[in-house]
Each structure stands twice: as structure tokens, then as C-alpha cells.
Design a protein around this motif. Structure first.
Motif, PDB file in Angstrom:
ATOM      1  N   GLU A  68       0.993  -1.176  -0.072  1.00 34.00           N
ATOM      2  CA  GLU A  68       0.035   0.025   0.141  1.00 34.00           C
ATOM      3  C   GLU A  68       1.031   1.345   0.034  1.00 34.00           C
ATOM      4  OE1 GLU A  68      -2.521  -0.331   3.042  1.00 34.00           O
ATOM      5  OE2 GLU A  68      -3.731  -2.081   2.496  1.00 34.00           O
ATOM      6  N   LYS A  69       1.855   1.364   0.868  1.00 30.93           N
ATOM      7  CA  LYS A  69       3.018   2.270   0.774  1.00 30.93           C
ATOM      8  C   LYS A  69       3.549   2.487  -0.742  1.00 30.93           C
ATOM      9  CE  LYS A  69       4.291   2.465   5.584  1.00 30.93           C
ATOM     10  NZ  LYS A  69       5.678   2.269   6.464  1.00 30.93           N
ATOM     11  N   ARG A  71       1.159   4.175  -3.010  1.00 29.81           N
ATOM     12  CA  ARG A  71       0.807   5.393  -2.827  1.00 29.81           C
ATOM     13  C   ARG A  71       1.802   6.273  -3.405  1.00 29.81           C
ATOM     14  NH1 ARG A  71      -1.426   3.849   2.243  1.00 29.81           N
ATOM     15  NH2 ARG A  71       0.870   4.175   3.324  1.00 29.81           N
ATOM     16  N   LEU A  72       3.131   5.934  -3.450  1.00 29.36           N
ATOM     17  CA  LEU A  72       4.366   6.546  -3.870  1.00 29.36           C
ATOM     18  C   LEU A  72       4.410   6.406  -5.384  1.00 29.36           C
ATOM     19  CD1 LEU A  72       6.940   5.751  -1.582  1.00 29.36           C
ATOM     20  CD2 LEU A  72       5.976   7.895  -1.673  1.00 29.36           C
ATOM     21  N   ASP A  73       3.743   5.455  -6.022  1.00 28.84           N
ATOM     22  CA  ASP A  73       4.104   5.022  -7.499  1.00 28.84           C
ATOM     23  C   ASP A  73       2.981   4.097  -7.913  1.00 28.84           C
ATOM     24  OD1 ASP A  73       4.338   4.673  -9.984  1.00 28.84           O
ATOM     25  OD2 ASP A  73       6.632   4.413  -9.831  1.00 28.84           O
ATOM     26  N   PRO A  74       1.902   4.261  -8.374  1.00 22.13           N
ATOM     27  CA  PRO A  74       0.839   3.135  -8.514  1.00 22.13           C
ATOM     28  C   PRO A  74       1.550   1.953  -9.556  1.00 22.13           C
ATOM     29  CG  PRO A  74      -0.085   5.256  -8.612  1.00 22.13           C
ATOM     30  CD  PRO A  74       1.506   5.398  -8.565  1.00 22.13           C
TER      31      PRO A  74
END
Length: 395
Positions: free
Chosen positions: A216-217, A220-223
Motif C-alpha cells: 500500500e505504501k 501511494r508513492l507510485d501506482p
């Protein structure tokens, strides 16, 4: 004058042993120095205060807020030896106590914390800071203290690190006392550069279990970062996530990343970790030095000196230096650069030596420190300097 020794206009009993007399003399001089520094403090205008006030809590740079001038109320030392030692002990505590009100007021114009965990540093006596022990460390396992003690004893490296004074406990917390690298500089340019192609310990990524929270992290930073298999599993390993984070910055490719920059009269730049393209890094360095070719040459020479000392050090042949930084600072008169932050420094297993330039493979303990230092020096030497106009602080 029988029965007394005179120092700085005060009297100390002559029957005090020479060793304690010299200690008292040194301590009293510290008090004089602190009083002189306090006397020179000027109350800033409201506009000057606003220049330094952060809009958000938790930024990497924090300027101690100015306060009203400290009134000199230091009592004269009593004449009896036992009372004198008690007086000196109390004042020694005040000189070393982290973030005491008097010290925050007297040093508000020169001290701020660079990148790192908020509250991990505090001003101590004139010229020193206290750094809080990392969570999880204990007396038998304190890698940063051990590294500083070893490097302070190393003839090659002691000049490349902040001066180390002691390990201590205060009010139930544990600290190490270090040289305040900002001491003596006037409104300097400051840069914190995180070194290495790997800024995580091997033990941190030894668990191969895939974790949904890290997936998930990452998303959030780069799908687009997860693979098809990772999207299907909706989980990634800690190793995969940490290597992804290194590639989000210049660490993986360049072996260093600029954490934060502070220039006189300007808000701190604390969101530089994702600057990764070489031309953008070079531009950031060029703006940091402005038109000061003198500072650029001096800092490059200092970094070459640190590199040479590093390569000669037995300590670094047997230790991985993970997550350490180079602290760069200059003003109109002085320049400096030091190695700092050794909380993730570890001795490598017996029989392994590291050269700090080879690519990392799990188990070889290479972290790319010198690989990054080579490129940092080259970037500084070749960056096109960009003179910047003086900021308008009248508004």
C-alpha cells in the motif's frame, strides 16, 4: 594574597587541590564564555522572527525561537571548597542540560536541527550538542556511541567527525555529547547529504514475507511500481520495498541524496529526497554555492581529504557505514564538512572486508559510501554555480 588563587576577577581557595583547581578554572571559564555570548544577543524584530517560523510542524530544519535577553544572575562562587565544588557541579549540569531555558534563550540565534528525528538533538554547553540514543539501543548495544569512540581514537578519522566527548544519562534518558558543528559560523549555508547506495541494514530485510502494508505504501508513492504478481498478491517484501525507496531518490544510482539545504535568509528546502536526475542534483548544488567559488573549491578539497582518510582507516575496512551523512557548511569566512550519524554502523562478519564501492548483494555488506562520495565530489567540482540575489526580507 595569602590563602587564595585569583582567576577572572574571582577568588578560589588556595587549599583546593591543583587537579580540582584546574577543573574549577576551566568550568568557570565556560561560564564566562556563556555570559559573554549571552551579552551579545540581540532581540530580533518581528519580521526577522517570521523569516524563520515554519508553516508546518515536523519539518527537518527547526530554528529555536528567539526570546527576551537573559539577565545575568550568575552568583559569585562561595569561598569554601565544598561550597565551591557544589556551585561548579550545579553550573556544570546547567551547561550540559539539553534544551534548558537559559541555553535556548542564549543560543537561539545560532542553533537549529538539521534532518533527522525531531527532538533527537539539543544544545548543551557552548560548542556542544547532545544526541539522544536511538530507540532499542542499550548500554551493551549502542552502535553510534561505539563508532564515535572508535573513530575518535583513530588517527586517520578523528578530524573527519564531530569531536566526541562522552556517553551520559540525564533525567532517565541516554545521550552522547558531540561538537556543535554550527558553533562559530554566522548565518551559514548548510547541506545534509545522505551517503550510500543502500541506507537500510541487511538485518532489516532478512524476512522474506510479503507484506500488504508495504504494498500500500508503494502504490501511494507510485501506482506503477509493483509488478503484475505483486499487484495480484497485493503484498511486497521489505527488501523489495526498501530498494524501491532507494530508486525513488538518487541513492541507488548516484550513491548519495541531498536530504535538506538551508541558505541564509531563505526558508529551508526539506523536500529534496526525490531529486534524482543528475542535472537537477547539479543545479541544486550550484544554487547552494551561489557565486562563491572559494567555498566550492574549499569544500571539494575537504571532501577529497575525508575520502583519503576514509580509505586509510582500518575501522572502515571492517564496518559497513549505513545511513550516515556528510554535513557541509560554510559562511563568508569559514567552511567545513564532517561525517555524521553512525546509528546503523555495524562490524562486518569475520573474514569479510568491504571496499565501499562494490555493488551490494545480500551478504556482502557493501553499502556504496565511497561510490557516492566519488560522485558527490565530482558533482560539486563540475556544477555550474548560480549566483542568487539577496532575499527581500523587508516584507
Amino acid at each position: 594574597m595569602d590563602g587564595t588563587k585569583v582567576t577572572a576577577g574571582r577568588f578560589i581557595p588556595a587549599d583546593l587541590p591543583d587537579r580540582l583547581y584546574m577543573r574549577a578554572l576551566r568550568q568557570y571559564q565556560k561560564l564566562i564564555d556563556l555570559k559573554r555570548f549571552t551579552a551579545k544577543e540581540k532581540v530580533a524584530s518581528g519580521k526577522d522572527e517570521d523569516r524563520w517560523r515554519s508553516k508546518e510542524d515536523g519539518v527537518l530544519f527547526k530554528r529555536w525561537r528567539r526570546a527576551t535577553p537573559v539577565v545575568d544572575a550568575t552568583p559569585a562562587p562561595p569561598s569554601q571548597p565544598s561550597d565551591l565544588l557544589k556551585f561548579l557541579a550545579i553550573n556544570a549540569l546547567e551547561l550540559s542540560a539539553p534544551a534548558s531555558d537559559a541555553l535556548l534563550k542564549s543560543r537561539s540565534s545560532e542553533w537549529f536541527q538539521l534532518s533527522g528525528h525531531p527532538g533527537s538533538l539539543a544544545p548543551a554547553g557552548p560548542g556542544t550538542v547532545w544526541k539522544r540514543r536511538a530507540p532499542g539501543d542499550r548500554p551493551a548495544h549502542n552502535p553510534e556511541r561505539d563508532a564515535y569512540e572508535a573513530l575518535a581514537a583513530c588517527p586517520h578519522m578523528r578530524s573527519a567527525i564531530p569531536r566526541y566527548y562522552r556517553d551520559l544519562e540525564y533525567d532517565g534518558e541516554h545521550f552522547i555529547e558531540l561538537q556543535d558543528l554550527l558553533h562559530g559560523f554566522r548565518d551559514p549555508h548548510v547541506m545534509d547529504v545522505k551517503m550510500g547506495t543502500r541506507t537500510f541494514l541487511e538485518e532489516e530485510v532478512s524476512n522474506a514475507r510479503a507484506r500488504p502494508d508495504l504494498y500500500e505504501k508503494m502504490v501511494r508513492l507510485d501506482p506503477t511500481a509493483p509488478t503484475e504478481a505483486e499487484h495480484a498478491a497485493r503484498a511486497v517484501t521489505k527488501l523489495r520495498y526498501m530498494q524501491f525507496r532507494e530508486r525513488c531518490s538518487s541513492s541507488a544510482e548516484q550513491g548519495f541524496r541531498i536530504e535538506a539545504v538551508k541558505m541564509p535568509g531563505r526558508p529551508p528546502l526539506t523536500d529534496l529526497q526525490k531529486v534524482k536526475e543528475p542535472e537537477l542534483i547539479s543545479a541544486t548544488v550550484g544554487r547552494f554555492f551561489g557565486g562563491d567559488e572559494r567555498a566550492r573549491r574549499a569544500i571539494a578539497a575537504r571532501l577529497r581529504e575525508i575520502r583519503s582518510l576514509f580509505e586509510k582507516s582500518e575501522f572502515f575496512r571492517t564496518h559497513e557505514i549505513v545511513g550516515s551523512s556528510i554535513f557541509i557548511i560554510y559562511d563568508d569566512e569559514r567552511v567545513g564538512a564532517w561525517l555524521i550519524d553512525f546509528g546503523k554502523t555495524r562490524r562486518v562478519p569475520e573474514g569479510i572486508e568491504v571496499d565501499h564501492r562494490s555493488p551490494w548483494r545480500q551478504g556482502n555488506h557493501e553499502e556504496g559510501f565511497l561510490y557516492g562520495l566519488d560522485r558527490l565530489i565530482d558533482t560539486i567540482e563540475t556544477a555550474e554555480l548560480e549566483p542568487i540575489s539577496e532575499p527581500d526580507v523587508s516584507r
